[in-house]
Motif scaffolding. Structure first.
Motif, PDB file in Angstrom:
ATOM      1  N   GLY A   6      -0.206  -7.258  -5.178  1.00 20.10           N
ATOM      2  CA  GLY A   6      -0.409  -6.006  -4.455  1.00 20.10           C
ATOM      3  C   GLY A   6       0.927  -5.335  -4.176  1.00 20.10           C
ATOM      4  N   ALA A   8       2.701  -1.949  -1.609  1.00 23.22           N
ATOM      5  CA  ALA A   8       2.587  -0.822  -0.688  1.00 23.22           C
ATOM      6  C   ALA A   8       3.992  -0.414  -0.261  1.00 23.22           C
ATOM      7  CB  ALA A   8       1.747  -1.182   0.534  1.00 23.22           C
ATOM      8  N   ASP A 142      -4.812  -2.318  -1.141  1.00 25.37           N
ATOM      9  CA  ASP A 142      -4.475  -2.374  -2.565  1.00 25.37           C
ATOM     10  C   ASP A 142      -4.940  -3.692  -3.169  1.00 25.37           C
ATOM     11  OD1 ASP A 142      -2.987  -1.188  -4.888  1.00 25.37           O
ATOM     12  OD2 ASP A 142      -1.812  -3.022  -4.677  1.00 25.37           O
ATOM     13  N   ARG A 145      -8.726  -3.527  -3.543  1.00 25.39           N
ATOM     14  CA  ARG A 145      -9.115  -2.681  -4.683  1.00 25.39           C
ATOM     15  C   ARG A 145      -8.977  -3.457  -5.987  1.00 25.39           C
ATOM     16  NH1 ARG A 145      -6.362  -0.818  -8.345  1.00 25.39           N
ATOM     17  NH2 ARG A 145      -4.403  -1.252  -7.257  1.00 25.39           N
TER      18      ARG A 145
END
Length: 286
Positions: A6, A8, A142, A145
């Motif tokens: 992930g 971010a 994230d 998803r």
């Protein structure tokens, strides 16, 4: 289900946060944070509360200078400098002297008015924790998803394993006839030999039992059910899925070793290929 990978990022008032993760067997936190009292333990606690597995790197960059140092204007120091300049100019005028006007550059050169200082000056732990909360929420979204897409890939692969298992179960009936014919042909070749028929019958029965693949088919079906249940389970399931792939592979290997029939061997190899792809994808699951 969430992925172990992930990313971010967050920009807030000159602060640049980044959080990324890749696969790992356990939880490994790597923090690149400025010296703010309490920030590192707070970050570790926040991340550990959300992430169970993965190699995570959290970084925070303050300002644009080396070491997070930035030039800052001190309003109080500026007001004091301007007051002093005005007082000096008034005294000079009273004495009949005229001073050259002060430029902005002159005023900014006064010590304390405009200096490069640590970017952490004025920052509070609460402010940084608020940043971190938003960052982790985006990071977790994230991962979720990507995990949703991963769940569908795994579901498709498990469905393929289930289909191959049922095909093997159906083929097992034809395989029984094939093995019986093989035994009859072997008996025909041994017809003229001096053989203890009772012992031969026992040996044939033992071979038939040893070659039976009913248990392997049943276990494959059970593993398929368990894997499908895990796909709908909340929380980290990566380790359990990884264990199941090992069990899948064990049964597929046994199926191949017992095949005694070209078509069954082909199915067993197809099973192994799908299981191997499943195992690779499972390595991404938290």
């Amino acid at each position: 289900m969430k992925s172990m990978t992930g990313y971010a990022a967050r920009d807030a008032d000159g602060r640049r946060w980044e959080l990324r993760s890749v696969n790992a067997r356990g939880l490994d936190l790597r923090l690149r944070l400025p010296e703010v009292p309490g920030l590192e333990p707070a970050a570790r606690a926040a991340l550990s509360g959300v992430v169970a597995r993965g190699n995570l790197t959290l970084s925070l960059r303050l300002g644009e200078g080396e070491g997070g140092a930035v030039p800052r204007l001190d309003p109080d120091a500026l007001a004091a400098a301007l007051a002093v300049i005005a007082e000096v100019q008034a005294a000079a005028e009273a004495a009949g002297q005229l001073l050259a006007p002060q430029s902005a550059t002159d005023i900014l050169s006064v010590r304390g008015v405009y200096e490069t200082r640590p970017a952490t000056d004025g920052l509070t732990l609460a402010e940084l924790q608020a940043d971190l909360t938003d960052l982790i929420a985006a990071f977790d979204a994230d991962r979720a998803r990507e995990g949703a897409g991963l769940r569908q890939v795994l579901a498709d692969q498990i469905a393929e394993i289930a289909d191959l298992t049922e095909r093997a179960a159906h083929l097992a009936e034809a395989r029984a006839d094939h093995m019986a014919e093989t035994f009859r042909a072997a008996l025909a070749r041994l017809r003229d030999a001096q053989i203890d028929e009772a012992k031969l019958a026992q040996d044939i029965a033992a071979l038939a039992i040893k070659a039976d693949i009913t248990e392997e088919i049943d276990r494959l079906r059970l593993h398929v059910t368990a894997a499908r249940d895990l796909l709908t389970t909340k929380g980290p399931v990566g380790r359990k899925l990884d264990f199941l792939t090992q069990e899948f592979n064990r049964e597929a290997n046994t199926l191949c070793s017992k095949a005694n029939m070209a078509e069954m061997t082909t199915l067993g190899l197809a099973l192994k290929a799908v299981i191997d792809r499943l195992r690779e994808q499972v390595q991404n699951v938290e």
